[in-house]
Scaffold this active site. Structure first.
Site, PDB file in Angstrom:
ATOM      1  N   ARG A 168      41.664  51.320  34.915  1.00 50.03           N
ATOM      2  CA  ARG A 168      42.459  50.344  35.674  1.00 50.03           C
ATOM      3  C   ARG A 168      43.431  49.558  34.788  1.00 50.03           C
ATOM      4  O   ARG A 168      43.698  48.386  35.025  1.00 50.03           O
ATOM      5  CB  ARG A 168      41.530  49.374  36.427  1.00 50.03           C
ATOM      6  N   SER A 217      39.549  48.318  46.777  1.00 43.02           N
ATOM      7  CA  SER A 217      38.391  47.808  46.035  1.00 43.02           C
ATOM      8  C   SER A 217      38.725  46.464  45.409  1.00 43.02           C
ATOM      9  O   SER A 217      39.768  46.312  44.773  1.00 43.02           O
ATOM     10  CB  SER A 217      37.985  48.795  44.941  1.00 43.02           C
ATOM     11  N   GLU A 299      39.616  43.632  40.433  1.00 43.15           N
ATOM     12  CA  GLU A 299      40.554  44.753  40.422  1.00 43.15           C
ATOM     13  C   GLU A 299      41.820  44.363  41.179  1.00 43.15           C
ATOM     14  O   GLU A 299      42.922  44.756  40.811  1.00 43.15           O
ATOM     15  CB  GLU A 299      39.908  45.990  41.049  1.00 43.15           C
TER      16      GLU A 299
END
Length: 306
Positions: A168, A217, A299
């Site tokens: 990420r 998410s 996230e």
């Protein structure tokens, strides 16, 4: 803002509310929203813009909470001039504003496998910045190079290695704007690739609240990923299971809610403010820390003033 801004060919809008540009439908105004006509327009604008003015590149707003006070400086949102998809041999070149799902479908029609992008919400620029991934495949596995406009207006073609892609994460300096990305894609039968994507969509719809107002998410999985961002499938620890174990499946705060269907999805269930969404996320982090000792990391990107 007291700064005088350059006059571009694209649209430059003062005090532009951002809520309608994010999937969660929250957020105050940007001092300025700039929608460049094309890459040259973007480069000229940034070259002429006072270096003291902050710049925030915004994609399609799929993975973003804009706080209720809005964003100081210039928000740059690339659109129509940046959504082309070109396929030549094993190479797929996609503009930053091209939707991940569209790129996956176009590539599949040409017999090229970028199927992992099919269920990822958002556009290619965001996918590069977040090293987006799904079903064990990541941008890092396919990216060849990216084209960017730096904060000073200079244009650079960077090899994928220069981004140090990790879970990420991509190394891109503040204010730099991705304009397009080049991928290498293996060959496949179009019909088989289409069937694979249909299967992925069915699995996603069965497990995720795809009809609700979410930003994907909310928290990263705490562990089980290598430095390249590739999943270690032997590692069972998932953010959703920690949230579930902390008793927070379906938990509400004002108009914000953790999904009943998938507890790692933060929902704007009923007219939530950005403050309610972020506060619920922080409550989840606190409870998970107390119950399991794990430190969940956001996230979803949170920007702007409270």
């Amino acid at each position: 803002m007291s700064h005088t801004l350059p006059t571009p060919r694209g649209a430059l809008t003062p005090n532009r509310p951002l809520a309608d540009l994010t999937w969660l439908r929250v957020g105050g105004p940007a001092d300025w929203l700039f929608q460049p006509a094309d890459e040259a327009d973007l480069a000229d604008f940034l070259a002429a813009l006072d270096p003291a003015v902050p710049v925030f590149p915004m994609g399609v707003g799929s993975n973003l909470i804009v706080r209720d006070g809005g964003i100081r400086g210039v928000v740059i949102r690339v659109g129509r001039g940046f959504n082309t998809i070109e396929i030549a041999g094993e190479t797929v070149i996609a503009g930053a504003a091209a939707l991940d799902a569209h790129v996956a479908r176009k590539a599949a029609e040409a017999g090229r496998d970028l199927t992992f992008l099919r269920t990822i919400p958002g556009g290619i620029g965001g996918a590069v910045r977040m090293n987006a991934g799904c079903y064990g495949s990541y941008v890092a596995d396919h990216l060849v190079s990216v084209r960017v406009v730096a904060r000073d207006g200079s244009i650079h073609d960077l090899p994928a290695d220069a981004l140090n892609l990790a879970y990420r994460h991509a190394d891109l300096p503040e204010g730099w704007v991705v304009t397009r990305a080049t991928f290498r894609a293996a060959s496949g039968e179009p019909a088989e690739l289409a069937a694979k994507m249909d299967d992925q969509l069915a699995r996603r719809d069965a497990s995720q609240p795809t009809r609700d107002r979410s930003a994907g998410s909310t928290f990263r999985n705490p562990a089980g990923f290598s430095s390249t961002g590739r999943a270690d499938d032997s590692h069972e620890l998932k953010a959703w299971s920690l949230i579930d174990a902390a008793g927070l499946r379906g938990h509400r705060l004002g108009g914000a809610q953790m999904s009943e269907k998938h507890p790692n999805f933060l929902l704007n269930a009923e007219g939530a403010t950005a403050a309610e969404l972020e506060s619920l996320g922080e409550l989840v982090r606190d409870r998970v820390r107390e119950s399991s000792g794990h430190e969940l990391q956001w996230e979803v990107i949170r920007v702007g003033e409270p």
